[in-house]
Design a protein around this motif. Structure first.
Motif, PDB file in Angstrom:
ATOM      1  N   SER A 161       0.824  -1.380  -0.118  1.00  0.00           N
ATOM      2  CA  SER A 161      -0.040   0.503  -0.032  1.00  0.00           C
ATOM      3  C   SER A 161       0.927   1.403   0.098  1.00  0.00           C
ATOM      4  O   SER A 161       1.017   1.715  -0.827  1.00  0.00           O
ATOM      5  N   ALA A 162       1.848   1.371   0.914  1.00  0.00           N
ATOM      6  CA  ALA A 162       2.532   2.523   0.465  1.00  0.00           C
ATOM      7  C   ALA A 162       3.144   2.859   0.095  1.00  0.00           C
ATOM      8  O   ALA A 162       3.438   3.826  -0.779  1.00  0.00           O
ATOM      9  N   ALA A 163       3.697   1.387  -0.723  1.00  0.00           N
ATOM     10  CA  ALA A 163       4.801   1.671  -1.855  1.00  0.00           C
ATOM     11  C   ALA A 163       3.060   2.320  -3.649  1.00  0.00           C
ATOM     12  O   ALA A 163       3.972   3.057  -3.815  1.00  0.00           O
ATOM     13  N   LEU A 164       2.356   2.014  -3.306  1.00  0.00           N
ATOM     14  CA  LEU A 164       1.543   1.996  -4.230  1.00  0.00           C
ATOM     15  C   LEU A 164       0.968   3.386  -3.880  1.00  0.00           C
ATOM     16  O   LEU A 164       0.865   4.449  -5.440  1.00  0.00           O
ATOM     17  N   GLY A 165       0.700   3.508  -2.863  1.00  0.00           N
ATOM     18  CA  GLY A 165       0.365   5.129  -2.694  1.00  0.00           C
ATOM     19  C   GLY A 165       1.301   6.458  -3.870  1.00  0.00           C
ATOM     20  O   GLY A 165       1.101   7.458  -3.703  1.00  0.00           O
ATOM     21  N   GLY A 166       2.863   5.811  -3.287  1.00  0.00           N
ATOM     22  CA  GLY A 166       3.565   6.522  -3.794  1.00  0.00           C
ATOM     23  C   GLY A 166       3.797   6.675  -4.915  1.00  0.00           C
ATOM     24  O   GLY A 166       3.908   7.355  -4.900  1.00  0.00           O
ATOM     25  N   TRP A 167       4.066   5.150  -5.917  1.00  0.00           N
ATOM     26  CA  TRP A 167       4.325   5.530  -7.596  1.00  0.00           C
ATOM     27  C   TRP A 167       3.373   6.060  -8.027  1.00  0.00           C
ATOM     28  O   TRP A 167       3.429   7.035  -8.339  1.00  0.00           O
ATOM     29  N   MET A 168       1.261   5.738  -7.639  1.00  0.00           N
ATOM     30  CA  MET A 168       1.153   6.377  -8.580  1.00  0.00           C
ATOM     31  C   MET A 168       0.390   8.135  -7.874  1.00  0.00           C
ATOM     32  O   MET A 168      -0.102   8.156  -8.803  1.00  0.00           O
ATOM     33  N   GLY A 169       1.132   8.128  -7.407  1.00  0.00           N
ATOM     34  CA  GLY A 169       0.438   9.545  -6.551  1.00  0.00           C
ATOM     35  C   GLY A 169       1.592  10.704  -7.206  1.00  0.00           C
ATOM     36  O   GLY A 169       1.607  11.969  -7.617  1.00  0.00           O
ATOM     37  N   THR A 258       3.415  17.797  13.248  1.00  0.00           N
ATOM     38  CA  THR A 258       2.691  16.927  13.710  1.00  0.00           C
ATOM     39  C   THR A 258       2.979  15.455  12.855  1.00  0.00           C
ATOM     40  O   THR A 258       2.546  14.690  13.934  1.00  0.00           O
ATOM     41  N   GLY A 259       2.939  15.897  11.695  1.00  0.00           N
ATOM     42  CA  GLY A 259       2.970  14.678  10.945  1.00  0.00           C
ATOM     43  C   GLY A 259       4.557  12.996  11.116  1.00  0.00           C
ATOM     44  O   GLY A 259       3.929  12.340  10.778  1.00  0.00           O
ATOM     45  N   PHE A 260       5.631  14.214  11.762  1.00  0.00           N
ATOM     46  CA  PHE A 260       6.416  13.255  12.162  1.00  0.00           C
ATOM     47  C   PHE A 260       6.379  12.543  13.382  1.00  0.00           C
ATOM     48  O   PHE A 260       6.642  11.036  12.899  1.00  0.00           O
ATOM     49  N   LEU A 261       5.272  12.505  13.913  1.00  0.00           N
ATOM     50  CA  LEU A 261       4.726  12.049  14.649  1.00  0.00           C
ATOM     51  C   LEU A 261       4.491  10.147  15.065  1.00  0.00           C
ATOM     52  O   LEU A 261       4.911   9.329  15.713  1.00  0.00           O
ATOM     53  N   PRO A 262       3.942  10.248  14.245  1.00  0.00           N
ATOM     54  CA  PRO A 262       3.448   8.878  14.448  1.00  0.00           C
ATOM     55  C   PRO A 262       4.585   7.656  13.402  1.00  0.00           C
ATOM     56  O   PRO A 262       4.945   6.965  13.455  1.00  0.00           O
ATOM     57  N   LYS A 263       4.948   8.542  12.771  1.00  0.00           N
ATOM     58  CA  LYS A 263       5.871   7.820  11.875  1.00  0.00           C
ATOM     59  C   LYS A 263       7.337   7.399  12.363  1.00  0.00           C
ATOM     60  O   LYS A 263       7.547   6.034  12.830  1.00  0.00           O
ATOM     61  N   TRP A 264       7.471   8.130  13.029  1.00  0.00           N
ATOM     62  CA  TRP A 264       9.194   8.248  13.927  1.00  0.00           C
ATOM     63  C   TRP A 264       8.489   7.030  15.372  1.00  0.00           C
ATOM     64  O   TRP A 264       9.127   5.983  15.662  1.00  0.00           O
ATOM     65  N   LEU A 265       7.171   6.924  15.807  1.00  0.00           N
ATOM     66  CA  LEU A 265       6.455   6.406  16.844  1.00  0.00           C
ATOM     67  C   LEU A 265       6.835   4.763  16.532  1.00  0.00           C
ATOM     68  O   LEU A 265       6.788   3.920  16.815  1.00  0.00           O
ATOM     69  N   ILE A 266       6.084   4.447  14.550  1.00  0.00           N
ATOM     70  CA  ILE A 266       5.933   2.826  14.237  1.00  0.00           C
ATOM     71  C   ILE A 266       6.842   2.421  14.135  1.00  0.00           C
ATOM     72  O   ILE A 266       7.259   1.683  13.976  1.00  0.00           O
ATOM     73  N   ILE A 267       8.080   3.408  13.411  1.00  0.00           N
ATOM     74  CA  ILE A 267       9.190   3.366  13.077  1.00  0.00           C
ATOM     75  C   ILE A 267       9.960   2.041  14.494  1.00  0.00           C
ATOM     76  O   ILE A 267      10.679   1.561  14.040  1.00  0.00           O
ATOM     77  N   GLN A 268      10.127   3.534  15.559  1.00  0.00           N
ATOM     78  CA  GLN A 268      10.313   2.202  16.944  1.00  0.00           C
ATOM     79  C   GLN A 268       9.839   1.160  16.908  1.00  0.00           C
ATOM     80  O   GLN A 268      10.521   0.553  17.573  1.00  0.00           O
ATOM     81  N   GLU A 269       8.585   1.514  17.426  1.00  0.00           N
ATOM     82  CA  GLU A 269       7.760   0.058  17.395  1.00  0.00           C
ATOM     83  C   GLU A 269       8.190  -0.894  16.807  1.00  0.00           C
ATOM     84  O   GLU A 269       8.681  -2.257  17.151  1.00  0.00           O
ATOM     85  N   LEU A 270       8.174  -0.497  15.314  1.00  0.00           N
ATOM     86  CA  LEU A 270       9.322  -2.012  14.233  1.00  0.00           C
ATOM     87  C   LEU A 270       9.889  -2.788  14.833  1.00  0.00           C
ATOM     88  O   LEU A 270      10.012  -3.203  14.355  1.00  0.00           O
ATOM     89  N   THR A 271      11.130  -1.601  15.606  1.00  0.00           N
ATOM     90  CA  THR A 271      12.084  -2.294  15.338  1.00  0.00           C
ATOM     91  C   THR A 271      12.199  -3.017  16.901  1.00  0.00           C
ATOM     92  O   THR A 271      13.490  -4.035  16.813  1.00  0.00           O
ATOM     93  N   SER A 283       9.923   3.384   5.287  1.00  0.00           N
ATOM     94  CA  SER A 283      10.247   4.222   5.000  1.00  0.00           C
ATOM     95  C   SER A 283      11.244   5.035   4.255  1.00  0.00           C
ATOM     96  O   SER A 283      10.788   6.588   4.128  1.00  0.00           O
ATOM     97  N   LEU A 284      11.416   3.841   3.354  1.00  0.00           N
ATOM     98  CA  LEU A 284      12.054   4.579   1.984  1.00  0.00           C
ATOM     99  C   LEU A 284      11.266   5.020   0.909  1.00  0.00           C
ATOM    100  O   LEU A 284      10.613   6.010  -0.338  1.00  0.00           O
ATOM    101  N   LEU A 285       9.655   4.434   1.415  1.00  0.00           N
ATOM    102  CA  LEU A 285       9.115   4.020   0.795  1.00  0.00           C
ATOM    103  C   LEU A 285       8.263   5.915   0.581  1.00  0.00           C
ATOM    104  O   LEU A 285       7.407   6.224  -0.371  1.00  0.00           O
TER     105      LEU A 285
END
Length: 346
Positions: A161-169, A258-271, A283-285
């Protein structure tokens, strides 16, 4: 549209969402989803334009299929386990069918095909409802059933979803389609973490709703629907365009917004969950999304239109900006400093 009819449809939307969110039984959750679908259809097709009618038809067919799958999933689970409780979804086939149904409701890959077309055919205010309010009941069902769902499947769906949302936009010139693919990419971020920390998914959804609402309402105020018209709106409401610039960068997830907050927390949790490869990939996508957000921001604020443009410069309006837009744009840009309080609540 008749104001009384609009009021009835809005109340029905609220009622349907409330029924689904507050229910424990699958049948009442399904009934709430159906009320929601029927209430939004007249709002999509109110302009009577062929594109709007097409969007409403596509939306109805997809949502009806997804609702049928929700009912089929719950019946299969009840047949095998005797449980109609939403949190007691344990049968593997039922979990798989429900994942497909909710992915279809939300517009996750591989069931994303309907969302950009429907959003493009809807007015901006209805598009806002489709991108935010209509996604809340399915996200709630996702949240309640997350312990039973297959984390590997969800991770793959999220990354695609992240890949397609980025490529198609990248290739779009219509703002509503760009925001639709942005929504698909954001849903990827929400889905990847739901099996490990569902509360982070909800936090991401709330912040995404605030930022998207600010963007849609700002675009509705300046009446911009294409990149070419967005380039000439800087004369109409300069301060609003400046805030739209910051809101778009916040949607892209740039610090210190503000938009950095969820990405930051999600990357932290995934790690923490030993999923560093998934965290690096998603993150790259998100850089793909950053490109088209920067393109939107560049068109809205930084660039001056070329002299050969077919669009006339618009008159500077002295009307005061809507208070709701002002509050939402402020929240979209300035909530990062209170992130410790948000993480404490979580």
């Amino acid at each position: 549209m008749n104001p009384q009819a609009k009021l009835i449809f809005t109340i029905s939307l609220l009622l349907g969402s409330t029924i689904t969110i507050s229910s424990n039984h699958w049948v009442t959750a399904w009934a709430g989803l159906e009320i929601n679908t029927l209430a939004i259809l007249p709002l999509i097709s109110k302009s009577h334009h062929p594109r709007a009618i097409e969007a409403a038809t596509k939306y109805f067919l997809v949502q009806a299929t997804a609702s049928a799958l929700v009912l089929f999933s719950s019946m299969t689970n009840a047949w095998h386990t005797g449980q109609w409780d939403i949190t007691q979804l344990t049968h593997p086939v039922s979990c798989l069918i429900l994942t497909s149904a909710i992915a279809m409701k939300l517009g996750l890959v591989p069931f994303h095909f309907w969302f950009p077309e429907v959003l493009q055919g809807s007015p901006l205010t209805t598009g806002l409802l489709l991108a935010t309010v209509m996604k809340f009941p399915p996200i709630t069902l996702f949240f309640m059933t997350s312990p039973s769902l297959n984390p590997t499947l969800l991770t793959y769906m999220a990354i695609f979803s992240a890949a397609l949302g980025g490529w198609m936009g990248l290739n779009q010139t219509q703002i509503r389609k760009i925001l639709a693919f942005s929504s698909i990419a954001h849903l990827g971020w929400m889905t990847i973490i739901i099996s490990f920390n569902p509360k982070l998914t909800l936090l991401n959804f709330y912040l995404y709703t605030i930022m998207t609402a600010a963007t849609f309402l700002a675009l509705n105020t300046i009446k911009a629907s294409k990149l070419s018209t967005l380039m000439t709106t800087w004369t109409k409401a300069p301060s609003l365009n400046a805030m739209l610039f910051l809101t778009l960068l916040s949607l892209a997830g740039l610090p210190p917004l503000t938009g950095f907050l969820p990405k930051w927390l999600i990357i932290q949790e995934l790690t923490k969950q030993d999923m560093a490869p998934a965290a690096i990939t998603i993150s790259l996508l998100s850089l793909l999304g950053l490109f088209f957000y920067l393109r939107l921001a560049y068109c809205s604020t930084i660039t001056l239109p070329p002299h050969t443009t077919n669009h006339m410069k618009q008159w500077h309006t002295n009307k005061p900006t809507n208070t709701t837009v002002a509050i939402l744009t402020t929240m979209s840009t300035a909530l990062l400093p209170i992130s410790p309080m948000m993480t404490t609540i979580l």
